[in-house]
Design a protein around this motif. Structure first.
Motif, PDB file in Angstrom:
ATOM      1  N   ILE A 120      33.967  41.597  41.152  1.00 18.37           N
ATOM      2  CA  ILE A 120      34.362  42.015  42.244  1.00 18.37           C
ATOM      3  C   ILE A 120      35.877  42.646  42.172  1.00 18.37           C
ATOM      4  O   ILE A 120      36.495  41.993  41.139  1.00 18.37           O
ATOM      5  CB  ILE A 120      34.456  41.563  43.587  1.00 18.37           C
ATOM      6  CG1 ILE A 120      35.137  39.990  43.402  1.00 18.37           C
ATOM      7  CG2 ILE A 120      33.097  41.168  44.063  1.00 18.37           C
ATOM      8  CD1 ILE A 120      35.531  39.577  44.642  1.00 18.37           C
ATOM      9  N   CYS A 121      36.378  43.726  42.797  1.00 20.93           N
ATOM     10  CA  CYS A 121      37.831  44.054  42.674  1.00 20.93           C
ATOM     11  C   CYS A 121      38.513  42.912  43.662  1.00 20.93           C
ATOM     12  O   CYS A 121      37.997  42.808  44.610  1.00 20.93           O
ATOM     13  CB  CYS A 121      37.990  45.597  43.443  1.00 20.93           C
ATOM     14  SG  CYS A 121      39.723  45.761  43.748  1.00 20.93           S
ATOM     15  N   GLN A 122      39.751  42.770  42.860  1.00 22.21           N
ATOM     16  CA  GLN A 122      40.507  41.636  43.282  1.00 22.21           C
ATOM     17  C   GLN A 122      41.304  42.045  44.655  1.00 22.21           C
ATOM     18  O   GLN A 122      41.896  41.318  45.288  1.00 22.21           O
ATOM     19  CB  GLN A 122      41.460  41.021  42.344  1.00 22.21           C
ATOM     20  CG  GLN A 122      40.640  40.485  41.273  1.00 22.21           C
ATOM     21  CD  GLN A 122      39.916  39.349  41.576  1.00 22.21           C
ATOM     22  OE1 GLN A 122      40.335  38.362  42.611  1.00 22.21           O
ATOM     23  NE2 GLN A 122      38.676  38.961  41.366  1.00 22.21           N
ATOM     24  N   LYS A 123      41.266  43.521  44.971  1.00 24.01           N
ATOM     25  CA  LYS A 123      42.353  43.774  45.913  1.00 24.01           C
ATOM     26  C   LYS A 123      41.117  44.140  47.539  1.00 24.01           C
ATOM     27  O   LYS A 123      41.516  43.848  48.465  1.00 24.01           O
ATOM     28  CB  LYS A 123      42.867  45.104  45.744  1.00 24.01           C
ATOM     29  CG  LYS A 123      44.122  44.705  44.946  1.00 24.01           C
ATOM     30  CD  LYS A 123      44.974  46.037  44.599  1.00 24.01           C
ATOM     31  CE  LYS A 123      46.103  45.652  43.654  1.00 24.01           C
ATOM     32  NZ  LYS A 123      47.053  46.928  43.808  1.00 24.01           N
ATOM     33  N   CYS A 124      40.073  44.780  47.059  1.00 30.44           N
ATOM     34  CA  CYS A 124      38.937  45.175  48.148  1.00 30.44           C
ATOM     35  C   CYS A 124      37.807  44.339  48.210  1.00 30.44           C
ATOM     36  O   CYS A 124      37.165  44.261  49.012  1.00 30.44           O
ATOM     37  CB  CYS A 124      38.705  46.343  48.216  1.00 30.44           C
ATOM     38  SG  CYS A 124      37.610  47.027  46.882  1.00 30.44           S
ATOM     39  N   ASN A 125      37.874  43.076  47.180  1.00 30.08           N
ATOM     40  CA  ASN A 125      36.546  42.241  47.263  1.00 30.08           C
ATOM     41  C   ASN A 125      35.291  43.127  47.255  1.00 30.08           C
ATOM     42  O   ASN A 125      34.116  42.440  47.539  1.00 30.08           O
ATOM     43  CB  ASN A 125      36.844  41.236  48.295  1.00 30.08           C
ATOM     44  CG  ASN A 125      37.994  40.388  48.158  1.00 30.08           C
ATOM     45  OD1 ASN A 125      38.141  40.088  47.028  1.00 30.08           O
ATOM     46  ND2 ASN A 125      38.522  40.064  49.363  1.00 30.08           N
ATOM     47  N   ILE A 177      40.772  45.486  39.160  1.00 30.34           N
ATOM     48  CA  ILE A 177      41.121  46.160  40.399  1.00 30.34           C
ATOM     49  C   ILE A 177      40.233  47.599  40.239  1.00 30.34           C
ATOM     50  O   ILE A 177      40.229  48.088  39.034  1.00 30.34           O
ATOM     51  CB  ILE A 177      42.630  46.742  40.280  1.00 30.34           C
ATOM     52  CG1 ILE A 177      43.323  45.242  40.442  1.00 30.34           C
ATOM     53  CG2 ILE A 177      42.966  47.551  41.159  1.00 30.34           C
ATOM     54  CD1 ILE A 177      43.897  44.884  39.194  1.00 30.34           C
ATOM     55  N   CYS A 178      39.808  47.829  41.262  1.00 27.02           N
ATOM     56  CA  CYS A 178      38.889  49.221  41.163  1.00 27.02           C
ATOM     57  C   CYS A 178      39.924  50.446  41.193  1.00 27.02           C
ATOM     58  O   CYS A 178      41.005  50.449  41.341  1.00 27.02           O
ATOM     59  CB  CYS A 178      37.925  49.292  42.213  1.00 27.02           C
ATOM     60  SG  CYS A 178      38.470  49.790  43.794  1.00 27.02           S
ATOM     61  N   PHE A 179      39.286  51.663  40.933  1.00 25.09           N
ATOM     62  CA  PHE A 179      39.745  52.708  41.030  1.00 25.09           C
ATOM     63  C   PHE A 179      40.635  53.131  42.319  1.00 25.09           C
ATOM     64  O   PHE A 179      41.807  53.566  42.335  1.00 25.09           O
ATOM     65  CB  PHE A 179      38.985  54.132  40.602  1.00 25.09           C
ATOM     66  CG  PHE A 179      39.473  55.544  40.794  1.00 25.09           C
ATOM     67  CD1 PHE A 179      40.229  55.817  39.560  1.00 25.09           C
ATOM     68  CD2 PHE A 179      39.581  56.293  41.896  1.00 25.09           C
ATOM     69  CE1 PHE A 179      40.993  57.038  39.887  1.00 25.09           C
ATOM     70  CE2 PHE A 179      39.836  57.491  41.860  1.00 25.09           C
ATOM     71  CZ  PHE A 179      40.787  57.958  40.571  1.00 25.09           C
TER      72      PHE A 179
HETATM   73 ZN   LIG Z   1      39.004  47.805  45.195  1.00 25.02          ZN
END
Ligand SMILES: [Zn+2]
Length: 241
Positions: free
Chosen positions: A151-156, A172-174
């Motif tokens: 998972i992205c660590q910011k938006c989970n 982290i995702c785009f």
């Molecule tokens: Zn994200």
């Protein structure tokens, strides 16, 4: 109990005027403390067995959770002794100290093989930084702080990795990207390989210097942020960068 163990000396400390205590990572019991009585004396036959990074067989009087007593032993090999390369010696020191700290938190019997196989590969000429990073990834499991790379660590949310950051703890995702280090989409694969490879089976290492740096920096930052481990010999290792 009289027994024979196979192990790697991680640390040696003087004890009284004449004796030494060694911390040995054994195949049979994990990390144990062994006293070598009289080993500081030049005449002692135990003297040659208390050297850090020595891999050997030790006949001991074993005492669970207490100080075991060294009777005799034999050397299988002394890691770092063949090389005049200080850098390799720095890697061996770092990995021994790291292993000692991990074992203090989790005396898992699997750690012996990981360290032994890693040191063997370093001595066989494989890229020491990559071997170190593989070991560091594996140790995160024993420390109970395995990063979640799904998972992205910011938006989970489950998304493709766009960047990576050790302080944040993973990908982290785009959409969430701000100023972290960008990675290619095959990064999950690369990290998966680091986490799961059997060190003994490594025949070659294919990794660009850039990818290697990204992984190494990630682990550096991740350990600093999420583990309670402080490695003295890291300074020594960093002098070779
Ligand atoms: Zn994200």
């Amino acid at each position: 109990m009289q027994t024979e163990v196979e192990g790697i000396v991680l640390k040696e400390t003087p004890y009284s005027e004449t004796s030494k205590i060694i911390q040995v990572l054994t195949k049979e019991y994990g990390l144990i403390s062994i006293i070598a009585k009289g080993a500081s004396s030049i005449k002692s036959s135990l003297r040659g067995l208390t050297i850090p990074f020595l891999y050997g067989k030790f006949s001991i009087s074993y005492k669970e959770n207490k100080l075991s007593i060294l009777k005799t032993g034999s050397i299988i090999k002394l890691y770092g002794s063949k090389t005049k390369d200080l850098k390799l010696y720095a890697y061996i020191s770092y990995l021994s100290e790291l292993s000692y700290n991990v074992l203090k938190e989790n005396n898992n019997l699997e750690i012996f093989e990981i360290l032994k196989n890693g040191l063997d590969k370093i001595e066989d000429g494989f890229n020491p930084e990559v071997i170190k990073n593989i070991i560091e990834f594996k140790y995160l499991d024993y420390l109970g702080i395995t990063p979640n790379f799904d998972i992205c660590q910011k938006c989970n949310q489950i998304k493709d990795p766009y960047a990576i950051d050790g302080k944040i703890g993973g990908f982290i995702c785009f959409d969430c990207y701000t100023n972290e280090i960008k990675v290619s989409s095959n990064y999950k694969k690369i990290i998966n390989r680091f986490q799961n490879v059997d060190i003994k089976e490594i025949k070659e290492i294919k990794l660009s210097k850039e990818d290697q740096n990204i992984i190494n920096n990630f682990l550096d930052e991740y350990y600093e942020k999420f583990s309670a481990i402080y490695i003295n010999s890291k300074k020594f290792l960093n002098t070779f960068k």
